[in-house]
Scaffold this motif. Structure first.
Motif, short mmCIF file in Angstrom:
data_model
loop_
_atom_site.label_atom_id
_atom_site.label_comp_id
_atom_site.label_asym_id
_atom_site.label_seq_id
_atom_site.Cartn_x
_atom_site.Cartn_y
_atom_site.Cartn_z
N ASP A 1 -44.65 -48.97 57.00
CA ASP A 1 -43.30 -48.91 57.57
C ASP A 1 -42.84 -47.46 57.69
N VAL A 2 -42.08 -47.19 58.76
CA VAL A 2 -41.58 -45.84 59.00
C VAL A 2 -40.17 -45.94 59.59
N THR A 3 -39.31 -44.98 59.21
CA THR A 3 -37.94 -44.93 59.72
C THR A 3 -37.63 -43.54 60.24
N PHE A 4 -37.04 -43.48 61.44
CA PHE A 4 -36.53 -42.24 62.02
C PHE A 4 -35.01 -42.38 62.11
N LYS A 5 -34.29 -41.50 61.42
CA LYS A 5 -32.85 -41.67 61.28
C LYS A 5 -32.11 -40.34 61.41
N ASP A 6 -31.08 -40.31 62.25
CA ASP A 6 -30.16 -39.16 62.35
C ASP A 6 -30.85 -37.86 62.73
N ASN A 7 -31.88 -37.93 63.55
CA ASN A 7 -32.56 -36.71 64.02
C ASN A 7 -31.94 -36.24 65.34
N ILE A 8 -32.02 -34.92 65.59
CA ILE A 8 -31.41 -34.34 66.79
C ILE A 8 -32.37 -33.31 67.41
N GLY A 9 -32.57 -33.42 68.72
CA GLY A 9 -33.21 -32.37 69.50
C GLY A 9 -32.16 -31.75 70.39
N THR A 10 -31.81 -30.51 70.15
CA THR A 10 -30.70 -29.90 70.88
C THR A 10 -30.99 -29.73 72.36
N GLY A 11 -32.28 -29.56 72.72
CA GLY A 11 -32.64 -29.43 74.13
C GLY A 11 -33.07 -30.75 74.75
N GLY A 12 -33.53 -31.68 73.94
CA GLY A 12 -33.98 -32.98 74.41
C GLY A 12 -34.87 -33.65 73.38
N ALA A 13 -35.00 -34.97 73.50
CA ALA A 13 -35.89 -35.76 72.65
C ALA A 13 -35.55 -35.59 71.18
N SER A 14 -34.57 -36.32 70.73
CA SER A 14 -34.07 -36.12 69.37
C SER A 14 -35.05 -36.57 68.29
N THR A 15 -35.97 -37.48 68.61
CA THR A 15 -36.89 -37.97 67.59
C THR A 15 -38.34 -37.61 67.92
N ILE A 16 -38.90 -38.24 68.95
CA ILE A 16 -40.31 -38.03 69.32
C ILE A 16 -40.37 -37.44 70.73
N TYR A 17 -41.04 -36.30 70.84
CA TYR A 17 -41.19 -35.61 72.13
C TYR A 17 -42.68 -35.45 72.41
#
Length: 285
Positions: free
Chosen positions: A95-111
């Motif tokens: 199991d994996v969780t991605f929470k409250d991440n930010i990409g200031t230029g784009g793609a806040s989690t996975i790019y």
């Protein structure tokens, strides 16, 4: 930064209960450019070289409150040319969780960006064996809050991007300027290049409360091809799918898809719903 080039192969193994939290990558860091708040994986295969980065994760993985220019949690750049081969692989075995991440230029989690040129092949694979949750990532100024995936191929190049979800996948309360949860784009395919961006959901998929300031409250898919190239975007829901309370500021409360094939090229987008599918209280405009 994980860098594979000139035939290099790197393998990274993470055990259970690993947390990536409160990491920030700034643009002035050497060799990074400010991308990938937690992990930046760069693979270049050229001059017949085969290069690869392979990441293996155990159970109970958390990416929380990470910041970067592109890819608040993960940034992958997979580039192949001159008969080379490049492979970027991420295996989440629990199991994996991605929470409250930010990409200031784009793609806040996975790019992920994928380029295959001049008889080369570039491959990207992200495999989720357990459940995955994308929760409250991004804001309405960035593109593709949970997943941002761009594929390009030229000459006789091949570029294949695959996301496989074997456990339950939940996208909840994510926000973006375009594609509230997922942004998929095939761009500039030319000559006889072939590009693929595919998402396979083998278990229940939930898109709940995602929001886009523009098009595609949950998913945006765009495909633009030229010459004799062929580009395919495919979303395959092989089990139950629930789309609830998603919102687009412009068009496509849940899904916005646009395909344009010029010359004799082929631009294709597929959405296959093979299980019980529900659309509840989604809005646009």
């Amino acid at each position: 930064v994980a860098d594979a080039s000139k035939g290099g192969v790197n393998t990274f193994n993470f055990s259970n209960d690993v947390t990536f939290k409160n990491n920030t990558t700034s643009r002035n860091q050497v060799g990074n450019g400010g991308d990938g708040g937690a992990i930046n994986s760069w693979v270049h295969g050229d001059d017949t070289h085969e290069s690869a980065n392979i990441f293996n994760f155990g159970d109970g993985i958390l990416f929380e409150n990470n910041r970067a220019r592109y890819g608040g949690a993960l940034h992958m750049d997979t580039f192949a040319d001159d008969q080379g081969k490049a492979q970027n692989t991420f295996n989440f075995n629990g199991d994996v969780t991605f929470k409250d991440n930010i990409g200031t230029g784009g793609a806040s989690t996975i790019y992920s960006t994928l380029y295959g040129y001049t008889g080369s092949e570039a491959d990207f694979d992200m495999n989720f064996k357990g459940s995955v949750q994308f929760l409250n990532n991004g804001d309405k100024t960035t593109t593709g809050s949970a997943v941002y995936s761009v594929v390009e191929a030229d000459g006789t190049g091949i570029a294949n991007s695959n996301y496989t979800f074997d456990g339950e996948a939940v996208f909840r309360s994510n926000k973006a300027s375009t594609g509230g949860a997922v942004y998929s784009f095939i761009y500039g395919l030319a000559d006889t290049g072939k590009g693929l961006d595919e998402y396979t959901f083998n278990n229940k998929a939930v898109f709940d409360g995602n929001e886009s300031a523009g098009n595609g409250g949950a998913i945006y898919a765009g495909n633009l091809t030229y010459d004799n190239s062929e580009g395919t975007i495919a979303f395959r829901f092989n089990n139950e799918a629930l789309f609830k309370n998603n919102k687009a500021g412009q068009n496509g409360s849940v899904i916005y898809a646009i395909a344009a094939g010029e010359d004799t090229s082929k631009a294709k987008i597929y959405f296959d719903f093979l299980g019980q599918t529900s659309f509840i209280n989604n809005t646009s405009g």
